[in-house]
Design an enzyme around this catalytic site. Structure first.
Site, PDB file in Angstrom:
ATOM      1  N   ASP A 122     -20.038  55.319 -16.980  1.00 26.93           N
ATOM      2  CA  ASP A 122     -20.324  54.907 -18.352  1.00 26.93           C
ATOM      3  C   ASP A 122     -19.028  54.930 -19.149  1.00 26.93           C
ATOM      4  O   ASP A 122     -18.121  55.717 -18.861  1.00 26.93           O
ATOM      5  CB  ASP A 122     -21.342  55.851 -19.000  1.00 26.93           C
ATOM      6  CG  ASP A 122     -22.762  55.606 -18.507  1.00 26.93           C
ATOM      7  OD1 ASP A 122     -23.041  54.493 -18.018  1.00 26.93           O
ATOM      8  OD2 ASP A 122     -23.586  56.520 -18.628  1.00 26.93           O
ATOM      9  N   ASP A 167     -26.403  49.001 -18.637  1.00 28.45           N
ATOM     10  CA  ASP A 167     -27.393  49.537 -19.587  1.00 28.45           C
ATOM     11  C   ASP A 167     -27.661  48.518 -20.698  1.00 28.45           C
ATOM     12  O   ASP A 167     -28.794  48.364 -21.155  1.00 28.45           O
ATOM     13  CB  ASP A 167     -26.903  50.846 -20.213  1.00 28.45           C
ATOM     14  CG  ASP A 167     -26.727  51.960 -19.204  1.00 28.45           C
ATOM     15  OD1 ASP A 167     -27.435  51.963 -18.184  1.00 28.45           O
ATOM     16  OD2 ASP A 167     -25.879  52.835 -19.440  1.00 28.45           O
TER      17      ASP A 167
END
Length: 163
Positions: free
Chosen positions: A122, A140
């Site tokens: 991330d 995401d």
């Protein structure tokens, strides 16, 4: 009268789109891994920074305490379910089919990370001085936009049914 078939209701265009989205996700994660410092914010603009971290859960760090194989299995079930929905949805529903493509691309992007590294990379951080959102990635974002597209499609269908 036959229904108008939209682009992502056909197998080849959706497969190409998913492959390109997956490639973009993996390329960005490769670059983040190669060039971005770990757990150190790199400001991009007010309230937005790049921040490389590892997510051992699912989207937005949910379920981070769960066993890795459970999460892999859950992602595979989600992909299978979305493919099932894609096949059952009327071929004229553009936003629904776009949403399914985005969700599948995002789920596969994070699944690839999970299988290769055991975690998901991330790197996007929204924050203020007193609050920060969960660090997330392009996959995401695909999942979130895909869900929004499906909701939009349902709202449009509801409005069309009332007219």
């Amino acid at each position: 009268m036959s229904e108008k078939q939209v682009l992502f209701s056909r197998p080849l265009p959706i497969a190409i789109f998913i492959a390109l989205a997956l490639a973009a996700d993996q390329l960005i994660k490769y670059l983040v891994e190669a060039y971005l410092p770990f757990n150190e914010a790199v400001p991009v603009m007010p309230m937005l920074a790049l921040y490389r971290t590892y997510n051992y859960g699912v989207a937005f760090s949910m379920l981070s305490g769960m066993e890795g194989w459970f999460i892999v299995g859950m992602r595979l079930i989600v992909v299978a379910f979305v493919l099932w929905l894609w096949r059952r949805t009327p071929k004229d529903r553009f936003f629904a089919h776009l949403g399914y493509a985005l969700i599948i691309a995002g789920a596969l992007g994070n699944l690839v990370d999970r299988l290769i590294f055991g975690y998901v990379i991330d790197y996007i951080l929204f924050y203020t001085q007193t609050w920060s959102f969960a660090v997330f990635n392009l996959a995401d974002t695909f999942i979130s936009i895909g869900a929004g597209a499906i909701i939009l499609d349902e709202l449009l269908q509801s409005k069309k049914a009332k007219a």
